[in-house]
Design a protein around this motif. Structure first.
Motif, short mmCIF file in Angstrom:
data_model
loop_
_atom_site.label_atom_id
_atom_site.label_comp_id
_atom_site.label_asym_id
_atom_site.label_seq_id
_atom_site.Cartn_x
_atom_site.Cartn_y
_atom_site.Cartn_z
N ILE A 120 -4.07 -5.44 -2.18
CA ILE A 120 -4.10 -3.99 -2.01
C ILE A 120 -5.14 -3.65 -0.94
O ILE A 120 -6.09 -4.40 -0.72
CB ILE A 120 -4.44 -3.25 -3.33
CG1 ILE A 120 -5.80 -3.72 -3.89
CG2 ILE A 120 -3.32 -3.42 -4.34
CD1 ILE A 120 -6.29 -2.91 -5.08
N PRO A 121 -4.98 -2.51 -0.28
CA PRO A 121 -6.00 -2.09 0.69
C PRO A 121 -7.33 -1.76 -0.01
O PRO A 121 -7.34 -1.39 -1.19
CB PRO A 121 -5.42 -0.82 1.32
CG PRO A 121 -4.01 -0.71 0.86
CD PRO A 121 -3.86 -1.59 -0.35
N SER A 122 -8.41 -1.90 0.72
CA SER A 122 -9.75 -1.64 0.16
C SER A 122 -9.86 -0.26 -0.49
O SER A 122 -10.54 -0.10 -1.50
CB SER A 122 -10.82 -1.78 1.24
OG SER A 122 -10.85 -3.10 1.71
N LEU A 123 -9.19 0.72 0.09
CA LEU A 123 -9.25 2.08 -0.45
C LEU A 123 -8.73 2.16 -1.88
O LEU A 123 -9.15 3.03 -2.64
CB LEU A 123 -8.46 3.05 0.44
CG LEU A 123 -9.12 3.43 1.76
CD1 LEU A 123 -8.16 4.26 2.61
CD2 LEU A 123 -10.41 4.20 1.51
N GLU A 124 -7.84 1.26 -2.25
CA GLU A 124 -7.28 1.26 -3.60
C GLU A 124 -8.10 0.39 -4.56
O GLU A 124 -7.75 0.27 -5.73
CB GLU A 124 -5.83 0.76 -3.57
CG GLU A 124 -4.88 1.68 -2.84
CD GLU A 124 -3.47 1.14 -2.78
OE1 GLU A 124 -3.08 0.36 -3.66
OE2 GLU A 124 -2.76 1.50 -1.82
N ASN A 125 -9.18 -0.19 -4.05
CA ASN A 125 -9.99 -1.10 -4.86
C ASN A 125 -11.44 -0.61 -4.97
O ASN A 125 -12.35 -1.40 -5.14
CB ASN A 125 -9.94 -2.50 -4.24
CG ASN A 125 -10.20 -3.59 -5.25
OD1 ASN A 125 -9.96 -3.43 -6.43
ND2 ASN A 125 -10.70 -4.71 -4.77
N LYS A 126 -11.61 0.70 -4.90
CA LYS A 126 -12.97 1.26 -4.86
C LYS A 126 -13.80 0.97 -6.10
O LYS A 126 -14.99 0.70 -6.00
CB LYS A 126 -12.91 2.76 -4.60
CG LYS A 126 -12.59 3.09 -3.17
CD LYS A 126 -12.77 4.57 -2.89
CE LYS A 126 -12.54 4.80 -1.41
NZ LYS A 126 -13.00 6.07 -0.95
N MET A 127 -13.18 1.02 -7.27
CA MET A 127 -13.96 0.80 -8.50
C MET A 127 -14.52 -0.62 -8.53
O MET A 127 -15.70 -0.83 -8.80
CB MET A 127 -13.11 1.06 -9.74
CG MET A 127 -13.84 0.80 -11.05
SD MET A 127 -15.36 1.74 -11.29
CE MET A 127 -14.68 3.38 -11.49
N ALA A 128 -13.69 -1.62 -8.24
CA ALA A 128 -14.17 -3.01 -8.23
C ALA A 128 -15.23 -3.21 -7.16
O ALA A 128 -16.21 -3.92 -7.37
CB ALA A 128 -13.00 -3.97 -8.03
N ASP A 129 -15.05 -2.56 -6.01
CA ASP A 129 -16.03 -2.65 -4.92
C ASP A 129 -17.38 -2.08 -5.36
O ASP A 129 -18.42 -2.69 -5.13
CB ASP A 129 -15.51 -1.93 -3.68
CG ASP A 129 -16.51 -1.96 -2.54
OD1 ASP A 129 -16.78 -3.06 -2.02
OD2 ASP A 129 -17.05 -0.88 -2.19
N GLU A 130 -17.36 -0.92 -5.99
CA GLU A 130 -18.61 -0.31 -6.47
C GLU A 130 -19.31 -1.22 -7.48
O GLU A 130 -20.53 -1.37 -7.46
CB GLU A 130 -18.33 1.06 -7.10
CG GLU A 130 -17.97 2.12 -6.09
CD GLU A 130 -17.56 3.43 -6.75
OE1 GLU A 130 -17.88 3.64 -7.95
OE2 GLU A 130 -16.92 4.25 -6.07
N LEU A 131 -18.52 -1.83 -8.36
CA LEU A 131 -19.09 -2.73 -9.38
C LEU A 131 -19.69 -3.98 -8.73
O LEU A 131 -20.74 -4.47 -9.16
CB LEU A 131 -18.02 -3.10 -10.40
CG LEU A 131 -17.54 -1.96 -11.29
CD1 LEU A 131 -16.27 -2.35 -12.04
CD2 LEU A 131 -18.63 -1.53 -12.27
N ALA A 132 -19.03 -4.50 -7.69
CA ALA A 132 -19.56 -5.68 -6.98
C ALA A 132 -20.88 -5.34 -6.28
O ALA A 132 -21.82 -6.12 -6.30
CB ALA A 132 -18.53 -6.19 -5.98
N ARG A 133 -20.93 -4.16 -5.68
CA ARG A 133 -22.17 -3.74 -4.99
C ARG A 133 -23.31 -3.52 -5.99
O ARG A 133 -24.46 -3.83 -5.71
CB ARG A 133 -21.92 -2.51 -4.15
CG ARG A 133 -21.01 -2.81 -2.97
CD ARG A 133 -20.72 -1.59 -2.11
NE ARG A 133 -19.68 -1.90 -1.15
CZ ARG A 133 -19.82 -2.64 -0.07
NH1 ARG A 133 -21.01 -3.16 0.21
NH2 ARG A 133 -18.82 -2.87 0.75
N LEU A 134 -22.98 -2.99 -7.16
CA LEU A 134 -23.97 -2.83 -8.22
C LEU A 134 -24.51 -4.20 -8.64
O LEU A 134 -25.71 -4.37 -8.87
CB LEU A 134 -23.35 -2.10 -9.41
CG LEU A 134 -24.23 -1.95 -10.65
CD1 LEU A 134 -25.50 -1.15 -10.34
CD2 LEU A 134 -23.44 -1.29 -11.77
N ALA A 135 -23.63 -5.18 -8.72
CA ALA A 135 -24.04 -6.55 -9.09
C ALA A 135 -25.00 -7.14 -8.06
O ALA A 135 -25.92 -7.88 -8.42
CB ALA A 135 -22.81 -7.44 -9.26
N ILE A 136 -24.79 -6.83 -6.79
CA ILE A 136 -25.72 -7.30 -5.75
C ILE A 136 -27.11 -6.74 -6.04
O ILE A 136 -28.11 -7.46 -5.97
CB ILE A 136 -25.25 -6.88 -4.34
CG1 ILE A 136 -24.01 -7.68 -3.94
CG2 ILE A 136 -26.37 -7.07 -3.31
CD1 ILE A 136 -23.36 -7.20 -2.65
#
Length: 133
Positions: free
Chosen positions: A109-125
């Protein structure tokens, strides 16, 4: 069917990394933000995939549909082959886990459709960095 959105992220390449996993289905939504330590972005993507598979198996899910914005992971799963030899053991582990489901699907899927997982990954960083202090 359970929908699983995954993302791996790194602050640097390599750098502090995290996995973001968003699972929805059966009327609920679960969010996971998992620090991964120091690794490359592509490694983080594979580790996010493996962690999500493990979580789904632990929860007894038998029919899962994964979504990722990582073309590398999606292509590797589709072809059951990782061109980069460093990723081969990670792919092998992931493929072994996928065989434990009654039905497993993966879709890019395009990144725009994966925003929740992206936010969670950045929080993990950020959690990674906090653990260093």
């Amino acid at each position: 069917m359970i929908e699983v959105y995954i993302d791996g992220a790194s602050a640097g390449n390599p750098g502090p990394s995290g996995a973001g996993i968003f699972i929805k289905g059966h009327g609920s939504a679960d969010r996971y933000s998992l620090p991964l330590g120091i690794m490359s972005n592509h490694e983080a993507e594979f580790h996010a995939f493996i962690k999500a598979l493990e979580i789904c198996l632990e929860n007894g899910y038998s029919v899962v549909s994964f979504r990722t914005d990582s073309e590398l992971v999606n292509r590797a799963v589709e072809k059951e082959f990782a061109k980069n030899k460093n990723f081969a053991p990670l792919l092998e582990k992931a493929l072994d886990l996928t065989k434990k489901f009654d039905l497993f699907f993966m879709k890019w899927i395009p990144s725009l459709e994966n925003k929740m997982a992206d936010e969670l990954a950045r929080l993990a960083i950020r959690k990674n960095k906090q653990e260093e202090n």
